[in-house]
Write a protein that holds these residues in place. Structure first.
Motif, PDB file in Angstrom:
ATOM      1  N   LYS A   1      27.446 -39.857  -3.307  1.00 59.34           N
ATOM      2  CA  LYS A   1      27.117 -39.013  -5.196  1.00 59.34           C
ATOM      3  C   LYS A   1      26.361 -38.627  -5.041  1.00 59.34           C
ATOM      4  N   LEU A   2      25.213 -40.185  -5.187  1.00 61.04           N
ATOM      5  CA  LEU A   2      24.196 -39.781  -5.841  1.00 61.04           C
ATOM      6  C   LEU A   2      23.170 -38.600  -5.707  1.00 61.04           C
ATOM      7  N   ASP A   3      22.657 -38.055  -3.907  1.00 65.33           N
ATOM      8  CA  ASP A   3      22.306 -38.160  -3.615  1.00 65.33           C
ATOM      9  C   ASP A   3      22.243 -36.260  -4.136  1.00 65.33           C
TER      10      ASP A   3
ATOM     11  N   PHE B   1      13.193 -44.237  -1.615  1.00 64.87           N
ATOM     12  CA  PHE B   1      13.486 -43.944  -2.958  1.00 64.87           C
ATOM     13  C   PHE B   1      14.592 -43.660  -3.939  1.00 64.87           C
ATOM     14  N   TYR B   2      15.054 -42.130  -3.459  1.00 61.79           N
ATOM     15  CA  TYR B   2      15.591 -41.684  -4.140  1.00 61.79           C
ATOM     16  C   TYR B   2      16.699 -42.317  -4.392  1.00 61.79           C
TER      17      TYR B   2
ATOM     18  N   PRO C   1      20.741 -33.162  -1.847  1.00 56.19           N
ATOM     19  CA  PRO C   1      21.279 -31.776  -1.027  1.00 56.19           C
ATOM     20  C   PRO C   1      21.450 -31.168  -2.161  1.00 56.19           C
ATOM     21  N   SER C   2      21.442 -31.301  -3.106  1.00 55.09           N
ATOM     22  CA  SER C   2      21.545 -30.037  -4.315  1.00 55.09           C
ATOM     23  C   SER C   2      20.027 -29.820  -4.459  1.00 55.09           C
ATOM     24  N   ALA C   3      18.963 -30.334  -4.160  1.00 51.56           N
ATOM     25  CA  ALA C   3      17.331 -30.133  -4.476  1.00 51.56           C
ATOM     26  C   ALA C   3      16.620 -30.570  -3.027  1.00 51.56           C
ATOM     27  N   ILE C   4      16.758 -29.328  -2.263  1.00 51.42           N
ATOM     28  CA  ILE C   4      16.267 -30.046  -1.285  1.00 51.42           C
ATOM     29  C   ILE C   4      15.057 -29.058  -1.209  1.00 51.42           C
TER      30      ILE C   4
END
Length: 445
Positions: A95-97, A67-68, A131-134
């Motif tokens: 980069k997107l994730d 989905f991400y 990775p910035s919002a786990i």
């Protein structure tokens, strides 16, 4: 509800096609499937839906998605065009994730769920990364899934590519969500322990993940052999190919779902077969990334469990079926490759077997006791539709755009092409509001 006046394709062991058929379900389970006359006599006083001759079949299943990745649609990849898959990962996906917030994660799921409802995909197995919002990311996705009414299994992608803190947090998110569902089961939510791929996982992380999976008796969801770089890394690390490396940690087996398996050798296929590891095939993604074509015919001949996913492409699984049918013929130069019946078995029966690892109810079949996951399609065949030829009717005649009604667990999610559980226009508008900031963050990384 009693659905009447339908051409019913059961997708059961007998592969029945019932010309003037009916399906009756109560709450979230199918109770009866048969002729319209038979079921109308048996259930005279229940609510009815006249299908007006539409095709009725089980909801479609996606064995691997992301989905991400939704916000990549239309986004220019910064820098020169990637020359290989590793550059695609570095310049786009990794980069997107990292650019996603929790709100972005939720809306990436919502737009994918709208797409799934509209195209008749009622069960999906997702593999998430942000990775910035786990922390809490799987809850954000679960909230979207619950609002949609669809059936989805979730996991977080553990990886060492963002440092040890990221891998520890990713494993913790998987464990927390798995425990949440153990404490508060939901028939429409499943969970696995997600790992990215061997080439971004070190020995300590693999050990911790294997221990957690064993302790929780959890399914494992991982990418395997998508690109030759995965094999090169494994050989450099330990002198073994990827499947053998993962097996050393106890990460293969009947509860493991491995996506892709394109760059695997005969020994690895034998190991995957011996361990009962499940595989998913994503033809559109493989063609898009130019990573090669999986040896599906060989896998099936060996008795491997191989289902069909989409890797984050549209959730129109009919299109994935069409792509698989053509890809393997073009790749092999043999028009006998992957015939319609074998392909439909992958997309329906095998995907249902894979889904059974994540959900208690049977899906992918119209039979008493199975989940009431059904779709209605505007398809009025102009040649005979039979139990012997319906796979080829699907390959050459059906598409998700023909879906008019989507029902999951007995809940009507779309009626006459109107989505009932989600506000499609509002979701798209808010996603479009979020996208420019995401793209700016990607460009700055």
């Amino acid at each position: 509800m009693l659905i009447t006046n339908a051409t019913v394709v059961t997708c059961d062991a007998d592969q029945r096609v019932i010309p003037v058929g009916a399906v009756y379900y109560e709450e979230d389970r199918i109770v009866a499937v048969g002729s319209m006359a038979e079921l109308e006599a048996a259930y005279p006083a229940v609510e009815r839906l006249d299908a007006h001759g539409k095709l009725v079949m089980p909801g479609m299943i996606c064995a691997h998605t992301h989905f991400y990745g939704a916000f990549a649609r239309g986004m220019a990849i910064p820098g020169p065009a990637p020359a290989n898959f590793m550059q695609v990962l570095a310049q786009l996906w990794w980069k997107l994730d990292r650019a996603l917030t929790l709100e972005d994660c939720q809306y990436s799921a919502l737009v994918g769920l709208v797409d799934a409802i509209r195209h008749g995909t009622t069960t999906l197995i997702d593999h998430h990364a942000s990775p910035s919002a786990i922390d809490g990311s799987l809850d954000a996705l679960a909230d979207a899934v619950t609002a949609s009414g669809l059936r989805v299994a979730l996991c977080y992608e553990v990886t060492d590519r963002n440092g040890p803190e990221g891998s520890v947090a990713g494993l913790a998110e998987n464990v927390r969500f798995l425990r949440r569902l153990r404490e508060r089961p939901d028939p429409k939510l499943g969970a696995a322990l997600g790992l990215h791929a061997s080439f971004t996982l070190d020995e300590e992380t693999l050990t911790r993940c294997a221990e957690a999976a064993h302790e929780l008796e959890a399914c494992v969801h991982i990418h395997l052999g998508e690109d030759p770089a995965d094999q090169a890394d494994s050989l450099a690390r330990c002198g073994k190919r990827v499947a053998a490396r993962l097996d050393d940690y106890g990460l293969l087996g009947p509860k493991t779902l491995a996506a892709h398996a394109i760059h695997v050798d005969q020994g690895e296929l034998e190991l995957l077969q011996a361990t009962g590891t499940m595989l998913s095939h994503q033809p559109r993604s493989n063609m898009n990334n130019a990573v090669g074509t999986a040896a599906i015919e060989q896998m099936l001949a060996m008795g491997l469990t191989v289902g069909l996913g989409n890797d984050g492409f549209t959730n129109n699984m009919f299109t994935e079926i069409h792509a698989a049918y053509l890809l393997h013929r073009a790749s092999s130069g043999d028009p006998r490759t992957l015939p319609g019946d074998r392909l439909l078995n992958m997309a329906v029966a095998t995907n249902a077997r894979i889904a059974s690892r994540f959900f208690p109810q049977a899906v992918g079949v119209l039979a008493p006791g199975a989940a009431a996951d059904l779709i209605l399609l505007d398809y009025y065949p102009y040649t005979p539709l039979t139990s012997g030829n319906y796979p080829w009717q699907i390959v050459f005649g059906l598409d998700g755009s023909q879906v008019t009604h989507t029902i999951c667990g007995g809940q009507m999610l779309m009626r006459d092409r109107e989505i009932l559980t989600l506000d499609e226009i509002a979701i798209a508008a808010h996603a479009q509001h979020l996208a420019p900031a995401i793209w700016d963050r990607v460009a700055s990384l």
